[in-house]
Design a protein around this motif. Sequence first.
Motif, short mmCIF file in Angstrom:
data_model
loop_
_atom_site.label_atom_id
_atom_site.label_comp_id
_atom_site.label_asym_id
_atom_site.label_seq_id
_atom_site.Cartn_x
_atom_site.Cartn_y
_atom_site.Cartn_z
N LYS A 249 0.84 -1.21 0.00
CA LYS A 249 0.00 0.00 0.00
C LYS A 249 0.87 1.25 0.00
O LYS A 249 0.58 2.25 -0.68
CB LYS A 249 -0.94 0.00 1.21
CG LYS A 249 -1.90 -1.18 1.18
CD LYS A 249 -3.31 -0.82 1.57
CE LYS A 249 -4.25 -1.85 0.94
NZ LYS A 249 -5.62 -1.81 1.32
N ALA A 250 1.95 1.21 0.75
CA ALA A 250 2.86 2.35 0.77
C ALA A 250 3.49 2.54 -0.61
O ALA A 250 3.61 3.66 -1.13
CB ALA A 250 3.94 2.11 1.82
N LEU A 251 3.87 1.44 -1.18
CA LEU A 251 4.45 1.45 -2.52
C LEU A 251 3.48 2.07 -3.51
O LEU A 251 3.82 2.94 -4.31
CB LEU A 251 4.78 0.00 -2.90
CG LEU A 251 5.20 -0.34 -4.31
CD1 LEU A 251 6.44 0.44 -4.71
CD2 LEU A 251 5.47 -1.85 -4.43
N LYS A 252 2.26 1.65 -3.43
CA LYS A 252 1.24 2.15 -4.34
C LYS A 252 1.09 3.66 -4.19
O LYS A 252 1.04 4.41 -5.18
CB LYS A 252 -0.10 1.46 -4.07
CG LYS A 252 -1.24 2.00 -4.90
CD LYS A 252 -2.52 1.20 -4.75
CE LYS A 252 -3.68 1.96 -5.39
NZ LYS A 252 -4.94 1.23 -5.32
N ALA A 253 1.03 4.10 -2.95
CA ALA A 253 0.86 5.53 -2.70
C ALA A 253 2.05 6.30 -3.28
O ALA A 253 1.89 7.33 -3.96
CB ALA A 253 0.74 5.78 -1.20
N ASP A 254 3.22 5.78 -3.05
CA ASP A 254 4.42 6.42 -3.59
C ASP A 254 4.33 6.51 -5.11
O ASP A 254 4.52 7.58 -5.71
CB ASP A 254 5.64 5.61 -3.14
CG ASP A 254 6.94 6.22 -3.65
OD1 ASP A 254 7.00 6.60 -4.83
OD2 ASP A 254 7.92 6.32 -2.86
N LEU A 255 4.02 5.39 -5.73
CA LEU A 255 3.99 5.36 -7.20
C LEU A 255 2.96 6.34 -7.76
O LEU A 255 3.23 7.07 -8.71
CB LEU A 255 3.66 3.93 -7.67
CG LEU A 255 4.80 2.92 -7.47
CD1 LEU A 255 4.29 1.49 -7.57
CD2 LEU A 255 5.92 3.16 -8.49
N ASN A 256 1.78 6.32 -7.17
CA ASN A 256 0.73 7.21 -7.67
C ASN A 256 1.07 8.68 -7.47
O ASN A 256 0.50 9.54 -8.15
CB ASN A 256 -0.60 6.87 -7.01
CG ASN A 256 -1.38 5.82 -7.81
OD1 ASN A 256 -1.16 5.67 -9.01
ND2 ASN A 256 -2.27 5.11 -7.15
N SER A 257 1.99 8.94 -6.57
CA SER A 257 2.31 10.34 -6.29
C SER A 257 3.33 10.93 -7.25
O SER A 257 3.51 12.13 -7.32
CB SER A 257 2.85 10.46 -4.86
OG SER A 257 4.17 9.90 -4.81
N ARG A 258 4.03 10.09 -7.96
CA ARG A 258 5.10 10.59 -8.82
C ARG A 258 4.53 11.10 -10.15
O ARG A 258 3.87 10.38 -10.86
CB ARG A 258 6.13 9.49 -9.08
CG ARG A 258 6.85 9.06 -7.81
CD ARG A 258 7.85 7.95 -8.07
NE ARG A 258 8.39 7.46 -6.80
CZ ARG A 258 9.67 7.61 -6.41
NH1 ARG A 258 10.54 8.21 -7.21
NH2 ARG A 258 10.06 7.15 -5.24
N LYS A 259 4.85 12.35 -10.45
CA LYS A 259 4.31 12.95 -11.67
C LYS A 259 5.39 13.72 -12.42
O LYS A 259 6.37 14.17 -11.82
CB LYS A 259 3.17 13.92 -11.33
CG LYS A 259 2.06 13.23 -10.55
CD LYS A 259 0.71 13.84 -10.79
CE LYS A 259 -0.36 12.93 -10.20
NZ LYS A 259 -1.63 13.61 -9.98
N PHE A 260 5.16 13.87 -13.69
CA PHE A 260 6.02 14.76 -14.48
C PHE A 260 5.65 16.20 -14.17
O PHE A 260 4.50 16.47 -13.78
CB PHE A 260 5.84 14.48 -15.98
CG PHE A 260 6.52 13.22 -16.43
CD1 PHE A 260 7.91 13.14 -16.53
CD2 PHE A 260 5.78 12.09 -16.76
CE1 PHE A 260 8.54 11.97 -16.95
CE2 PHE A 260 6.39 10.92 -17.18
CZ PHE A 260 7.78 10.86 -17.27
N ALA B 239 4.74 18.59 -15.97
CA ALA B 239 3.53 19.09 -16.64
C ALA B 239 2.27 18.42 -16.11
O ALA B 239 1.16 18.74 -16.55
CB ALA B 239 3.63 18.93 -18.15
N GLY B 240 2.42 17.46 -15.22
CA GLY B 240 1.24 16.94 -14.54
C GLY B 240 0.89 15.49 -14.81
O GLY B 240 0.09 14.91 -14.07
N SER B 241 1.42 14.88 -15.85
CA SER B 241 1.01 13.50 -16.10
C SER B 241 1.68 12.57 -15.09
O SER B 241 2.75 12.84 -14.57
CB SER B 241 1.37 13.09 -17.53
OG SER B 241 2.76 12.93 -17.70
N HIS B 242 0.99 11.48 -14.84
CA HIS B 242 1.53 10.47 -13.94
C HIS B 242 2.81 9.88 -14.51
O HIS B 242 2.94 9.71 -15.72
CB HIS B 242 0.54 9.31 -13.80
CG HIS B 242 -0.53 9.57 -12.81
ND1 HIS B 242 -0.39 9.26 -11.48
CD2 HIS B 242 -1.76 10.10 -12.95
CE1 HIS B 242 -1.50 9.58 -10.84
NE2 HIS B 242 -2.35 10.11 -11.70
#
Lengths: 381, 381, 437, 437
Positions: free
Chosen positions: B112-123, B125-128
């Motif tokens: 779950k922590a991993l998922k949260a980390d991954l989802n938080s990383r963005k370019f 300009a805003g894209s995931h």
Amino acid sequence: MAFISAGYNPAKPMEGRITDIGPRKYDEFYPPVIAKNKGKWLYHEIIEPGMLMHKAESGDEVYTVRVGAARLCSVGYVREICDVAEKFCGGYVRWTTRNNVEFMVEDLETAKALKADLNSRKFPAGSHKFPVGGTGAGITNIVHTQGWVHCHTPATDASGTVKVVMDELFEEFGAHNMPAPLRIAMACCLNMCGAVHCSDIAILGYHRKPPIIDHEYLDNLCEIPLAVAACPMGAIRPSKTEINGKTVNSVAIKNERCMFCGNCYTMCPSLPLSDRDGDGLVIMAGGKISNRISNPKFSKVVVAFIPNEPPRWPTLAKVIRQIVEAYRTDARKYERLGVWAERIGWERFFEKCGLEFSEHLIDDFRDPAYYTWRQTTNFKW
Amino acid sequence: MAFISAGYNPAKPMEGRITDIGPRKYDEFYPPVIAKNKGKWLYHEIIEPGMLMHKAESGDEVYTVRVGAARLCSVGYVREICDVAEKFCGGYVRWTTRNNVEFMVEDLETAKALKADLNSRKFPAGSHKFPVGGTGAGITNIVHTQGWVHCHTPATDASGTVKVVMDELFEEFGAHNMPAPLRIAMACCLNMCGAVHCSDIAILGYHRKPPIIDHEYLDNLCEIPLAVAACPMGAIRPSKTEINGKTVNSVAIKNERCMFCGNCYTMCPSLPLSDRDGDGLVIMAGGKISNRISNPKFSKVVVAFIPNEPPRWPTLAKVIRQIVEAYRTDARKYERLGVWAERIGWERFFEKCGLEFSEHLIDDFRDPAYYTWRQTTNFKW
Amino acid sequence: MAKHATPLLDQLETGPWPSFVSDIKQEAERRKANPDNIEYQIPVDVCDDLLGILEMSYEDGETHWKHGGIVGVFGYGGGVIGRYADQPERFPGVAHFHTVRVNQPSGKYYKTDYLRKLMDLWDFRGSGLTNMHGSTGDLVWLGTTTPQLEEIFWTLTHELNTDLGGSGSNLRTPAACLGQSRCEFACYDTQDLSYHMTNEYQDELHRPAFPYKFKFKFDGCPNGCVASIARSDFSVIGTWKDDIKVDQEAVKAYVAGEFRPNAGAHSTRDWGKFDIQKEVVDLCPTGCMSWDGSKLTIDNKECYRCMHCINTMPRALHIGDERGASIFVGAKAPILDGAQMGSLLVPFVPVEEPYDEVKEVVENLWDWWMEEGKNRERIGETIKRQGFQKLLEVTGIKADPRHVQEPRSNPYIFWKEEDVEGGWDRDINEFRKRHQR
Amino acid sequence: MAKHATPLLDQLETGPWPSFVSDIKQEAERRKANPDNIEYQIPVDVCDDLLGILEMSYEDGETHWKHGGIVGVFGYGGGVIGRYADQPERFPGVAHFHTVRVNQPSGKYYKTDYLRKLMDLWDFRGSGLTNMHGSTGDLVWLGTTTPQLEEIFWTLTHELNTDLGGSGSNLRTPAACLGQSRCEFACYDTQDLSYHMTNEYQDELHRPAFPYKFKFKFDGCPNGCVASIARSDFSVIGTWKDDIKVDQEAVKAYVAGEFRPNAGAHSTRDWGKFDIQKEVVDLCPTGCMSWDGSKLTIDNKECYRCMHCINTMPRALHIGDERGASIFVGAKAPILDGAQMGSLLVPFVPVEEPYDEVKEVVENLWDWWMEEGKNRERIGETIKRQGFQKLLEVTGIKADPRHVQEPRSNPYIFWKEEDVEGGWDRDINEFRKRHQR
Ligand code: SRM
Ligand code: SRM
Ligand code: SRM
Ligand code: SRM
Ligand code: SF4
Ligand code: SF4
Ligand code: SF4
Ligand code: SF4
Ligand code: SF4
Ligand code: SF4
Ligand code: SF4
Ligand code: SF4
């Protein structure tokens, strides 16, 4: 035997000539109950095998007794049909699209008497003349072609093979024992005048030797370019040959390319294919025409070759019996033979019918062949 | 920028040379829990979209978090993947067969922590960077090809079309909303490096103009017989042309025979097909690969042409959305798109997807075309 | 600041899906800044120029890569795709822009130390842009110059113990689903077979000796997660011959709603309570299952092993124990005569080291295809041209109804002379004794 | 006593099915006896000799009929098939043995006075052997001599008001199922359309002007009792557009066992009690029916009109009222490229006198085929060669998803120049401005 003219004068062929009049109009021959209720039928009922009842909006009923017939028949035989029709049906009678004969009456009692009369008529040697049956989920008459009786290209006989198969399946003609109608057709060569290509079971005459070339006469009897063009496999080319020291124009055939279709022979009498050992039968199965539940289907080759075994083709009769029995005992109600084979899988079909699979049954003809191979892990052990 | 040699000596190419060693052995890279339980997995569970749990006989569990990625990516991006893998996964990571990235951990909390980390990383300009998803009955990453980024024959771009379609369908990547998995693939020309021919939805770059002939250079750059032989339609023949008063050997093309396959261009650079107006997209649908319930299927052409509309191909996005929505709302659970289309009938498919049918969608290519036409009365109004 | 204005591409930075444009821009900036002081072996503005040339394609709707280009490493006939820009003056950074195909580890597991070294090498000697992964399965490195090719190969082989993948009329880089490493459905070790075959056939992979390309792919079960039946000339798909193993208690737990059907694959939507009859028994394509309210029965002889029931109840049903694979041959893309999926050649083959049974089939196929295949003819096309019978003949496999979805509907059987009694040579004069003209 | 010993054929006299051998023998005897003192116009021993030559075929496994023979009646190019024995000396009675095809009345109803006259004519001027009927539908008269042909034709036309049927590259004798005359399923008057078309196209029927044969067949509904979809170049199959009419009381009577399902077609066997859910609802191919225990509901928009439910409960369900037909084109036997069934060209056509809508389709087809068809090319083959699109073009019919079972799976679309913006003519020098070599 003196020639008697009907009126035709060969010197003046146009004199008094009548042409392009077409057939007699169908409604001249309607039994009164048909004429009256046409287009107003409500429903039908198969009282018993071979006996149909149609009910009209008017309340009228017509009872039809259907009998099997050898399609190859004499004027004497047809006159006997007329006798029966006159005795019971006011002189009306019809043939079905599968060469059965139908007698129509207006009440059940007459129908039963009619049926008894028909079933009682036999040839001196014992075979039925007018066996009643051919309805419902049974096995009706075999649609067939000329064979050795009249055609120049057959690889087998038609009337004979049909007779032995119908003898074998006779009890099924008079019963409603099958899961669904089972339709058998017969054609004596690839031209398939019997249009057997969409039949539950098809019997097909097939050659297995390339044409013999009658070099000496070929150029006189044929247009060489037409013979060359006739071959779908491009196996034929023009060539010259030495015959009794004389060079003649003829053709050469790449035998290994030939698929024995006989199209060259259709175009050129000097390329006969018939051969006692080469000729025989192919059995196809699983075709259908009706759109009921599933789409019409082509028949598939399930036995690559059965030798000609006149007069009673025992192997043919046995193979057909095997297929019919496997189908009868295994298929579901309303399930046509081809639908059954697809449901259980063709691998099971061969097993259940006791037929051997061989490489000959794998399609290798042109591009569509690919689509008949197996592109899935969905198969059974 | 000075040239730095790794050790290779062009004068002695064989010196110290190592060849034919193949790839690194796969099991060097197994996370310990994988190495330990290989071949002994009991079952799996998709905890939530993008997160799988596999249970081993040993009782061990491995939690996999799957993220979508642009397949075209930089070393910087891959290094960031390494960062994440090192932070959470002991430095192990894998790519899926559809270019998603999988991070594996051994307990749910870390997952779950991993998922949260991954989802938080963005370019910026805003894209995931690493959107979590791509599992179960959702829409996973699009398999695709080079397009204008690297290839010489594309009729469209790959990375761009994929980006706009995945933007359009983004919420479905992170959800299990579909009746069954829906797989989209993209290939930028008929060579179909994306092997789109068996996809639920396929986006295919397609040319619509015959090659331009660069007569002046053709004979220098191409083997004319190879170019002639390359054409599956026999549309190309050798010919001579006058260029600036000089007769040169070249080819002539019967344009009306051309189906724009580009095979001639593959063999000969002097026959380019690309054209702003001619090029665009074909949409195919209904293919599948798995054998689940039904056999693998080819995709069918459902939209004959969508123009190239860079940078965001709005028509493409709209058409795909239409198909996805019709499928999502109408298909049954477990029913793949092609199975749904066959069940309701293709006539209904077009209606429900709001797509127009045109003569272009009727097969006219070689013999098998016939088998796609309708030989039954079984159709719907 | 960016070297080229890219107003069109910039529009691909919006939207939630990972933007390759943002990524490349970021890489371009990083290169320019060069925080690690790398002595870049190819132009520093390669990423900038790639964006520039791509923007140009977005403007005019046409590719700006020239046709082909024959480059490679000494002694190999594949592994590199030559590529040149058709506007080299405007975009010198991508004037040469060759692709290197690096053979990925089977199943695509990596450890970051290895992955970082790979990336460092590509940063140093190439564009820093990759495809993770190519459609065939390789690690695809996009864009370097000719002089770098041998250097990259040197470092790969000497320092990274890694070889190039395939291209050209070779065996192509094999690929596998993750199989037994993390999947309970795997019927054999796909990764190992893939690895083994890759090494066994290194020569075929690197030196073009075939009429055209040839691809191996390995799926562990009929779910087909590496799409082998659609994407490989030689597709090996796991299967089993005995019975599906049923845990009746677990079945009941599914029915009771304790376990989510299909492992939760439909979780976002409310499809109602799980109905084993409707969702499993009735959807079984062979109709070989039944459920009496407490027991699930499978008539395994009639099962197609389609995976549906197992996929739907993975905690209750498991693949059988007598495992192996089926082999399909001939899948390919549509050029020239239409796409093909692989056609079943070997219904069942044991798949155990040293995999001799699999290799025997491969080698028989190659011997024949190398002899008979035309230039640029995929094996699937050779099979179509010479017939499925020929395939059986050259592989010594007996015809079986499993080879066909249905038997032929045309009766055009090409009998051979030796099959027909009395042979084909006949005397017309003998014939004419029986049949006058 | 028989003229020839026929020990092989004699074995076909046994068995219950009507024996054609017994029949021919009986006819041979009758001819010999000639009780009615007929002045037979062809050899009296024609039946004997037919048995003799057939016995010879049974012995040697080969036909004894020579190839073809061009005979006929003045001004007609069809209706007679020439036939000669290849052993005329041994079997002089069948040395000439031509077939006459007599155009049957549509639906094959007869009155005995007419039938007897037909038989008398054939007894007098032919072998006395017939096929009731030929595969195309004709009354087929087997075996007469050349001089008799005109005489037979004279009597047929002058006394029996009957014409010959087709053969050769003509329109062939049309045929129909019995349709409305005795069938509640008939969606149009098949017999009348067949009769009408036969008369309308007498010229095409008798005078070869086509590339090859052309057949019409008329089925009243999708049950296909005259097999038109398999056996005719132009197949008209009845259908309807509105709803199936349901008599709910009668449905209940079926469910209650008062009426036998499928009109008793399964009566010999015990299939158990009729189960409307299993036997009707579940077998409906579109799944558009439901049964709630007292009411049968049909979602008619989704119905295929496959006839299954109607066939199974003919007293309860009836075809709709908005009736017409679908037209299928191109069925044929396998020579040369494999058999074809008819392909749907017109999903719905009204079928009402004077049948102009049907004739328009026919004439458009013929115009095109006569122009484009090669010698001995069936229209189905021309369609395959020129493409379905061409068929739509020449008949002025708009493409419709009903034309296909599925859309094409290859994307090889033959765009036309006028469909593509900017046309096909481009200047290589313009192109090279954007793309260097
Ligand atoms: C008399 C005949 C039409 C004619 O103009 O002569 C006819 C008459 C009827 N057919 Fe037929 N069919 C006739 C040839 C056919 C053919 C053509 C053929 O076999 O060459 C077919 C297509 C067969 C195929 O699919 O291969 C045919 C497929 C049907 C079907 C669909 C059966 C199925 O399960 O697929 C029905 C519906 C049914 O049986 O319930 C049907 C139903 C009927 C009904 C019940 C129609 C009615 O309401 O009167 C008639 C009585 C059926 C019976 O015999 O059980 N008729 N029927 C033909 C009798 C042939 C014979 O002597 O045996
Ligand atoms: C990771 C991956 C294999 C790999 O080696 O990388 C994989 C992994 C799994 N697949 Fe797959 N499949 C993977 C590509 C595929 C493909 C190939 C493709 O799409 O190109 C297919 C064939 C698709 C097709 O038919 O077009 C595929 C068809 C399936 C199916 C059959 C689904 C169906 O309804 O037809 C299953 C069974 C299921 O989902 O229950 C399955 C089941 C699974 C399971 C549940 C197997 C297991 O027990 O672990 C894995 C997780 C599934 C999930 O994501 O929901 N996998 N799976 C691939 C992930 C791709 C991705 O990133 O999205
Ligand atoms: C890089 C890659 C696409 C990608 O973006 O992933 C690719 C790129 C090219 N492919 Fe491919 N093919 C790639 C996987 C495929 C696949 C998919 C697969 O292997 O699963 C297919 C379809 C399956 C098949 O093999 O049929 C595929 C079918 C083709 C074809 C058509 C072959 C045929 O028989 O129809 C060509 C044309 C040719 O060989 O001349 C082709 C040709 C090409 C060329 C070499 C262009 C050419 O005509 O010379 C492309 C070079 C592009 C470039 O400049 O980078 N490529 N190609 C894939 C290889 C990466 C890797 O090694 O992992
Ligand atoms: C008499 C009949 C068979 C029968 O016993 O019933 C028949 C007999 C012949 N047909 Fe036929 N065909 C007969 C119905 C058919 C049918 C069935 C149908 O019409 O429903 C077909 C299959 C459907 C079709 O049209 O495709 C049929 C497909 C052929 C073909 C193959 C045509 C093709 O395009 O593939 C040929 C070969 C040819 O035309 O050269 C052919 C050729 C012949 C010839 C003329 C032999 C020849 O090569 O010249 C046969 C003459 C036999 C003879 O000596 O009596 N016959 N022929 C049928 C016509 C009787 C009638 O008028 O009622
Ligand atoms: S099927 Fe062949 S052999 Fe038989 S009648 Fe027709 S053309 Fe003659
Ligand atoms: S029988 Fe057919 S394949 Fe053989 S040579 Fe004659 S036309 Fe050609
Ligand atoms: S699909 Fe065509 S354009 Fe795209 S990468 Fe492959 S060969 Fe190039
Ligand atoms: S694009 Fe294809 S069809 Fe057109 S000329 Fe080139 S090879 Fe022939
Ligand atoms: S193909 Fe089968 S074994 Fe391989 S990953 Fe997919 S489900 Fe597992
Ligand atoms: S694997 Fe498929 S065919 Fe076998 S029992 Fe399960 S659902 Fe049925
Ligand atoms: S085709 Fe239909 S209308 Fe004609 S007889 Fe058969 S069931 Fe009746
Ligand atoms: S006619 Fe056929 S498709 Fe229509 S409701 Fe009846 S069974 Fe269903």
